[in-house]
Structures are given as C-alpha cells and as structure tokens.
Design an enzyme around this catalytic site. Structure first.
Site, PDB file in Angstrom:
ATOM      1  N   ASP A  22       0.850  -1.194   0.000  1.00 35.99           N
ATOM      2  CA  ASP A  22       0.000   0.000   0.000  1.00 35.99           C
ATOM      3  C   ASP A  22       0.887   1.245   0.000  1.00 35.99           C
ATOM      4  O   ASP A  22       1.872   1.301   0.735  1.00 35.99           O
ATOM      5  CB  ASP A  22      -0.880  -0.031   1.256  1.00 35.99           C
ATOM      6  CG  ASP A  22      -1.708   1.235   1.417  1.00 35.99           C
ATOM      7  OD1 ASP A  22      -2.045   1.860   0.384  1.00 35.99           O
ATOM      8  OD2 ASP A  22      -2.013   1.596   2.573  1.00 35.99           O
ATOM      9  N   ASN A  24      -0.830   4.595  -0.477  1.00 31.07           N
ATOM     10  CA  ASN A  24      -1.603   5.814  -0.183  1.00 31.07           C
ATOM     11  C   ASN A  24      -2.383   5.707   1.118  1.00 31.07           C
ATOM     12  O   ASN A  24      -3.441   6.315   1.273  1.00 31.07           O
ATOM     13  CB  ASN A  24      -2.506   6.171  -1.369  1.00 31.07           C
ATOM     14  CG  ASN A  24      -3.572   5.125  -1.613  1.00 31.07           C
ATOM     15  OD1 ASN A  24      -3.449   3.998  -1.114  1.00 31.07           O
ATOM     16  ND2 ASN A  24      -4.620   5.470  -2.340  1.00 31.07           N
ATOM     17  N   ASP A  26      -4.329   3.617   2.766  1.00 39.32           N
ATOM     18  CA  ASP A  26      -5.718   3.187   2.991  1.00 39.32           C
ATOM     19  C   ASP A  26      -5.799   1.710   3.377  1.00 39.32           C
ATOM     20  O   ASP A  26      -6.893   1.147   3.462  1.00 39.32           O
ATOM     21  CB  ASP A  26      -6.595   3.478   1.753  1.00 39.32           C
ATOM     22  CG  ASP A  26      -6.133   2.707   0.519  1.00 39.32           C
ATOM     23  OD1 ASP A  26      -5.091   2.005   0.592  1.00 39.32           O
ATOM     24  OD2 ASP A  26      -6.815   2.806  -0.524  1.00 39.32           O
ATOM     25  N   ASP A  30      -1.732  -1.302  -3.861  1.00 38.73           N
ATOM     26  CA  ASP A  30      -2.078  -0.547  -5.068  1.00 38.73           C
ATOM     27  C   ASP A  30      -0.984  -0.668  -6.125  1.00 38.73           C
ATOM     28  O   ASP A  30       0.082  -1.237  -5.867  1.00 38.73           O
ATOM     29  CB  ASP A  30      -2.365   0.923  -4.716  1.00 38.73           C
ATOM     30  CG  ASP A  30      -1.384   1.475  -3.689  1.00 38.73           C
ATOM     31  OD1 ASP A  30      -0.168   1.394  -3.949  1.00 38.73           O
ATOM     32  OD2 ASP A  30      -1.827   1.970  -2.624  1.00 38.73           O
ATOM     33  N   ASP A  99      -4.877 -10.992 -15.571  1.00 39.28           N
ATOM     34  CA  ASP A  99      -5.895 -12.005 -15.348  1.00 39.28           C
ATOM     35  C   ASP A  99      -7.060 -11.737 -16.301  1.00 39.28           C
ATOM     36  O   ASP A  99      -7.486 -10.593 -16.461  1.00 39.28           O
ATOM     37  CB  ASP A  99      -6.389 -11.908 -13.899  1.00 39.28           C
ATOM     38  CG  ASP A  99      -6.562 -13.267 -13.253  1.00 39.28           C
ATOM     39  OD1 ASP A  99      -7.369 -14.060 -13.786  1.00 39.28           O
ATOM     40  OD2 ASP A  99      -5.916 -13.524 -12.232  1.00 39.28           O
ATOM     41  N   ASP A 200      -8.895 -17.194 -16.147  1.00 34.95           N
ATOM     42  CA  ASP A 200      -9.650 -17.690 -15.003  1.00 34.95           C
ATOM     43  C   ASP A 200     -10.671 -18.760 -15.417  1.00 34.95           C
ATOM     44  O   ASP A 200     -11.452 -18.537 -16.347  1.00 34.95           O
ATOM     45  CB  ASP A 200     -10.385 -16.485 -14.384  1.00 34.95           C
ATOM     46  CG  ASP A 200     -10.982 -16.783 -13.042  1.00 34.95           C
ATOM     47  OD1 ASP A 200     -10.230 -17.168 -12.130  1.00 34.95           O
ATOM     48  OD2 ASP A 200     -12.213 -16.633 -12.900  1.00 34.95           O
ATOM     49  N   GLU A 257      -6.445 -21.569 -16.443  1.00 33.70           N
ATOM     50  CA  GLU A 257      -6.813 -22.241 -15.197  1.00 33.70           C
ATOM     51  C   GLU A 257      -7.866 -23.285 -15.556  1.00 33.70           C
ATOM     52  O   GLU A 257      -8.948 -22.939 -16.013  1.00 33.70           O
ATOM     53  CB  GLU A 257      -7.364 -21.233 -14.186  1.00 33.70           C
ATOM     54  CG  GLU A 257      -7.523 -21.860 -12.813  1.00 33.70           C
ATOM     55  CD  GLU A 257      -8.461 -21.112 -11.879  1.00 33.70           C
ATOM     56  OE1 GLU A 257      -8.324 -21.264 -10.665  1.00 33.70           O
ATOM     57  OE2 GLU A 257      -9.357 -20.388 -12.361  1.00 33.70           O
ATOM     58  N   HIS A 333      -3.394 -17.501  -5.023  1.00 34.37           N
ATOM     59  CA  HIS A 333      -4.291 -16.757  -4.122  1.00 34.37           C
ATOM     60  C   HIS A 333      -5.476 -17.588  -3.643  1.00 34.37           C
ATOM     61  O   HIS A 333      -6.258 -17.114  -2.834  1.00 34.37           O
ATOM     62  CB  HIS A 333      -4.783 -15.526  -4.868  1.00 34.37           C
ATOM     63  CG  HIS A 333      -5.572 -15.897  -6.087  1.00 34.37           C
ATOM     64  ND1 HIS A 333      -4.977 -16.474  -7.203  1.00 34.37           N
ATOM     65  CD2 HIS A 333      -6.893 -15.837  -6.354  1.00 34.37           C
ATOM     66  CE1 HIS A 333      -5.907 -16.726  -8.090  1.00 34.37           C
ATOM     67  NE2 HIS A 333      -7.079 -16.356  -7.610  1.00 34.37           N
ATOM     68  N   ASP A 334      -5.644 -18.798  -4.155  1.00 32.38           N
ATOM     69  CA  ASP A 334      -6.760 -19.660  -3.733  1.00 32.38           C
ATOM     70  C   ASP A 334      -6.298 -20.813  -2.848  1.00 32.38           C
ATOM     71  O   ASP A 334      -7.126 -21.621  -2.409  1.00 32.38           O
ATOM     72  CB  ASP A 334      -7.444 -20.285  -4.961  1.00 32.38           C
ATOM     73  CG  ASP A 334      -8.111 -19.260  -5.854  1.00 32.38           C
ATOM     74  OD1 ASP A 334      -8.583 -18.224  -5.333  1.00 32.38           O
ATOM     75  OD2 ASP A 334      -8.157 -19.493  -7.085  1.00 32.38           O
TER      76      ASP A 334
HETATM   77  C1  GLC Z   1     -10.774 -18.735  -9.990  1.00 33.89           C
HETATM   78  C2  GLC Z   1     -10.010 -17.715  -9.191  1.00 33.89           C
HETATM   79  C3  GLC Z   1     -10.702 -17.487  -7.880  1.00 33.89           C
HETATM   80  C4  GLC Z   1     -12.079 -16.952  -8.169  1.00 33.89           C
HETATM   81  C5  GLC Z   1     -12.847 -17.854  -9.138  1.00 33.89           C
HETATM   82  C6  GLC Z   1     -14.024 -17.132  -9.718  1.00 33.89           C
HETATM   83  O1  GLC Z   1     -10.767 -19.971  -9.408  1.00 33.89           O
HETATM   84  O2  GLC Z   1      -8.680 -18.113  -9.046  1.00 33.89           O
HETATM   85  O3  GLC Z   1      -9.994 -16.636  -7.027  1.00 33.89           O
HETATM   86  O4  GLC Z   1     -12.796 -16.824  -6.978  1.00 33.89           O
HETATM   87  O5  GLC Z   1     -12.066 -18.271 -10.225  1.00 33.89           O
HETATM   88  O6  GLC Z   1     -13.608 -16.134 -10.604  1.00 33.89           O
HETATM   89 CA    CA Z   2      -3.671   1.828  -1.243  1.00 34.89          CA
END
Ligand code: GLC
Ligand code: CA
Length: 560
Positions: A22, A24, A26, A30, A99, A200, A257, A333-334
């Site tokens: 971050d 700024n 908040d 960013d 993405d 995705d 994916e 991230h999942d």
């Molecule tokens: C993919 C993404 C996940 C998202 C899902 C719906 O699995 O990696 O984070 O919630 O698709 O877009």
């Molecule tokens: Ca920020």
C-alpha cells in the site's frame, strides 16, 4: 524436446495487488506499491509478473467480479499508474500477464444491467437465463461458493446462472457477440503492451447442451458441477477461435486455469504445436488432501502423503513429456501456503528447510514455475482462530452451509479446517519488515497481517545469505542456465515408487543428468543412491553432504 519458446525457460511471479504494497495509506495494496517493489522482484530473477484482477469491480470476490474490463479499479490506481507499471516491468526486461476473467462478469457490469431489463433486451442473451422447473431452479447445479448456482431475478421473471457468487453471473459463450466482445477487449489490452493472460476458470465456459442435472451424492444439497461443466463440448472450438482472433496476432503467453483437467485434456489445451493455450494450471495435486466426502469438498485436515504426491507429479511429468506444457505451482491466491500444507512450519529450522525442499521438488521438474508472493520468503498460513477474522466469501459461506444449515460438521471442526484451507491464508499482507503492519501499510490493512511477521519478512530474508529467498534466486538462475531443467527427460529412481519418506528422480538430456533427492519428512533416514564419483552437488539446503544419511527435509541435486 527443444526449448523452442522463451517461456519454456521462464519463471513467473504472481502478485495479489490488494495484499502486496500500500502506498496511499488506505490499507489496500495498489499499483504504485507494485511499481515501488519492481527492483525486489527483479532481484529474485523472474521473467514474468502475473497480476490478479486489477479492473473495476465491486470486490465481492476480490476483483473476480468485473464491472468494467477496460478500467482500473480506482482503489488500486488509474491508467497512468498502469502505464508506468507496465513500462517499469518492460524496462527491467520482464513481461506482464493480466488475469482474464470471462466465464462471468460482475452483476454491476453494463452488459448484465442491460440483460436484466427483460427478455427483449439486446443483451439478454449475453448471460444464461432460464425458466424455473416446478417452482424451483432450472437444474440441480451448486455454486462453487455454496448454495444453488441459479438466482431468480424478480425484475425479469427468470433465473440466471452463476457458477460462483450470485454477483458473478455466467456469460453465455454460445453467443458469438459475447465471444467477439471478449476478443476485442483482449486485443485492446494487447495494444497497451500486455504480454499475456492467465485465464480464469477458462475450461468452464462451454456449458453442456440442455443444461442437464449433474450427479449428486446423498449429503450434497446441490451438485458439484465441475465434472459435468469442465472441458465442455465446445471448449476447444472457442479457444481456437480466441487464438485466431487474439493470440495469433501478438507475441503472447497464455495459461489456462483448468480445474478438472486430466493430462489428456492438457494435451488438447496446451499441446506443443498448439493452437489454443501455452500451458495449463491443473489441480490434481491440489486435491490430494481433500475430504473423501464430496459434500465437504476441500474441508479436511489430512496431509498429502508422499506416495500420492509423487505418483501424481510423476504422472504429469511423464504424460506431458514431448507432448504438452504444464505449469509448476504449489501456491496461488486460492491455496493455503505451501510450507504449512506440504512442509513443516512448526520450528524455524524446519520451516526454512522444508520450504527449500518443496521448491526444489517442483523447480527441478519440466514446466513453467509460478511463485506466489511471499512464497519466496516462506510465508505461512495465518491460522486465524475466529470466523470474524476471515474475509473470503468461500470460507464464510461454507461454514454457514456445512455447520449451520446442513449440520455435517460441528463449528470447532469446521474452524480447524478453515484455518488450514481458507483462501485468506494466501491473502494476508506481504511481510516486508518488522514494523507495524509488516511494512505493507501504515494503516490497518483490509485483511489482517499474519502475526509471525516479525520473524518472517523480506528485510530479514535479504540480510541472510542462507534464506529461502536466495535459494529461490538460485533455482531460477539454474533454470535459466541449464537446458536439462527445461528439456531433460524425467524418471523416478528405480525402487523409489513405494518410499514413504524420500522422493528421488532424475532429469536427463544428451549431455547432463540431474539426480534430485528430497526428504519429505522430519526424520533422518538412510538411503543409498548410485552417485558417480564425478558428480558435483548442484544445490542443497544443508551446508554439507552426508551422502547416504539424509536429514530432515534435506534436498540435494547432483549433476553428472
Ligand atoms: C478462480 C479464481 C478465484 C475466483 C474464481 C471465480 O478460481 O482463481 O480466485 O474466486 O475463479 O472467478
Ligand atoms: Ca492503497
């Protein structure tokens, strides 16, 4: 097999922009924060940066609900920041992958706002609308985020399909206008200099004709749609069309994916002479620790055994060799943090050793490695104790469905499972230093900082020549300089199939052999492998070599 493409030798670094840096004040990461950290990423040595969605979005699913594909989420920055970011990436000799989320949009996207207006609206057919059946949903499909995959819309008197949250209506890929709107948007980003896309849930876009019921087990309230919906009957036609309209016109790197994809599917998506994608993210190794009861999905506390893991990774190495290209990953991230899930985060020594051992396991294989922010310093699961600590809708909805609604689990058990598997484990702020909020921000972050940030942070890692960071740096350098890592043939060491503790494999091309030896456990074991006297130790996570004595989480690679 030849390394014909630059991305066969590349390593990708994934950034979750909300949690990276971050600037700024908040509490939300960013684009300027990423710009400030580009030298750090370059120091690691990666070739490509993949950014999770940064588009305009109501953030119901952290940016995977997009309301405008051609605008930057104002919380993250603006188009000028984006231009500066992409220039900064290119100046440093790296590439940018964005993405691409086109299985669905946000319900706040203009297309859906129009679509909702009624059956005669020109955008009605952009989404999947159906009448109910006997006063209920059109079929038995369940959402990935719990509950039914259909929502009744009072305004227009029909149900719409949403495989994810109700605020993420599925696009209708049967409609050529939808497809061409997507291709136009992709070309628009390519013109801005974007080097590729991570797509995705791309193998869910072709829905089965007639939208039939899916198989459902006794405990499931709604059916798991993945086996029925993934790799649908028109998917290859759509991806080839996308390739003709977009990828073939630019120098691009693409990764799909693809949950539910087998090696045979991967060959179709990412064959070496492919006209679809460059590589896939498949999920088989991520599912080995799932609950055997399909109604409970990933919610469990078992550890993946070495036997299962080795069999699976070996299958993918062997089946794709000379035919298709895979990605290599432990984290995103999942997913929970690799060191907590497959390694050992109980002591500092084991955390460091096991993180390096697991990195060696994948980075010595064939494919394109992906490193998720914080993995390179061995960030761990956060193990938050209370439901209120969690932000992610998947965990929260699953708790309500499995505990409150279906009574399949008691609250304490579900909290234990959530602490292990929640996606929030991956999304806690990046740990830069030991100051308040870990140097991520000077404001209370949107997601809590992992309490261990004083012990685990970038500042410490950079000051320690034996850190996980420098080990990853070396693995990346080896991939760049040693063709055997990208083109060598993979083989298990004879007799290793049934070893519960040590994983041993080789990579071999015309002039080089690598022997990779990995102790998956906290025990010291004794094993004998034939190592020629001319062999040199290429990389190891211990200071010395004790040959047949293999110490806790030891990883060593011989070259001969
Ligand atoms: C993919 C993404 C996940 C998202 C899902 C719906 O699995 O990696 O984070 O919630 O698709 O877009
Ligand atoms: Ca920020």
């Amino acid at each position: 097999m030849e390394n014909t493409h630059w991305w066969n030798r590349a390593v990708v670094y994934q950034i979750y922009p909300k949690s990276f840096q971050d600037t700024n004040h908040d509490g939300v990461g960013d684009l300027r924060g990423i710009i400030d950290r580009l030298d750090y990423i370059k120091k690691l040595g990666v070739d490509v940066i993949w950014l999770n969605p940064i588009y305009e979005s109501p953030q119901v699913d952290n940016g995977y609900d997009i309301s405008n594909y051609e605008a930057i989420n104002p919380t993250l920055g603006n188009m000028d920041d984006f231009q500066e970011l992409i220039d900064g990436i290119h100046e440093r000799g790296m590439k940018l992958v964005m993405d691409l989320v086109v299985n669905h949009t946000s319900d706040q996207h203009n297309w859906f706002k129009e679509s909702r207006k009624g059956k005669d609206n020109p955008y009605r057919d952009y989404y999947i609308w159906r009448d109910g059946k006997d006063g209920k949903e059109p079929n038995n499909w369940g959402s990935y985020f719990s509950g039914a995959a259909w929502k009744y819309d009072d305004e227009s008197g029909q149900y719409y399909l949403h495989l994810f949250a109700p605020e993420q209506p599925d696009l209708n890929w049967e409609n050529p206008q939808v497809r061409h709107s997507v291709y136009d948007m992709m070309n628009w980003w390519a013109a801005k200099g974007v080097d590729g896309f991570r797509m995705d849930v791309i193998n869910l876009i072709s829905k089965p004709a007639g939208l039939p019921d899916a198989k459902k087990s006794a405990d499931e309230k709604y059916a798991n749609v993945e086996p029925l919906v993934s790799n649908g009957h028109r998917i290859h036609e759509f991806l080839q069309e996308m390739n003709r309209n977009v990828m073939s016109k630019h120098k691009m790197i693409t990764v799909g994916e693809t949950p539910g994809a087998t090696p045979e599917d991967a060959e179709k998506y990412a064959g070496l002479d492919n006209k679809e994608l460059n590589m896939v993210f498949q999920f088989e190794h991520m599912g080995l620790d799932s609950n055997p009861n399909p109604a409970l999905g990933k919610w469990d506390d078992r550890k993946t055994s070495l036997k299962d893991l080795r069999a699976n990774l070996t299958k993918w190495q062997e089946k794709l060799y000379g035919k298709a290209w895979n990605s290599l990953y432990w984290n995103n991230h999942d997913q929970p943090r690799v060191v907590s899930r497959f390694g050992n985060d109980e002591t500092e020594d084991y955390r460091v050793k096991s993180a390096k051992m697991l990195a060696t396991m994948t980075h010595m294989m064939q494919g394109t490695p992906y490193i998720y922010e914080g993995e390179e310093i061995g960030m761990t699961n956060a193990y938050f104790p209370k439901l209120e600590d969690y932000v992610d809708l998947e965990s929260i909805n699953a708790y309500h469905q499995l505990v409150d609604d279906q009574h399949l689990l008691d609250g304490a058990t579900m909290m234990k499972y959530i602490a292990i598997h929640s996606r929030d484990n991956a999304r806690t702020p990046m740990q830069w230093d030991d100051s308040e909020y870990a140097g991520f921000s000077d404001h209370q972050p949107w997601e809590k900082v992992n309490p261990n940030y004083k012990q685990i942070n970038v500042k410490k890692a950079l000051a320690d020549k034996n850190s996980i960071f420098y080990y990853y740096q070396k693995l990346i350098e080896l991939r760049h300089t040693m063709p055997v890592i990208t083109n060598g043939k993979y083989a298990l060491v004879t007799g290793n199939e049934d070893d519960d503790q040590v994983f041993a494999y080789t990579r071999q091309n015309d002039d080089t052999t690598l022997l990779v030896i990995l102790n998956y456990t906290a025990e010291t074991v004794s094993r004998h492998y034939d190592v020629p006297s001319t062999a040199t130790l290429l990389i190891s996570n211990y200071e010395d070599d004790q040959h047949d004595t293999i110490r806790p989480y030891e990883a060593k690679v011989y070259q001969f």
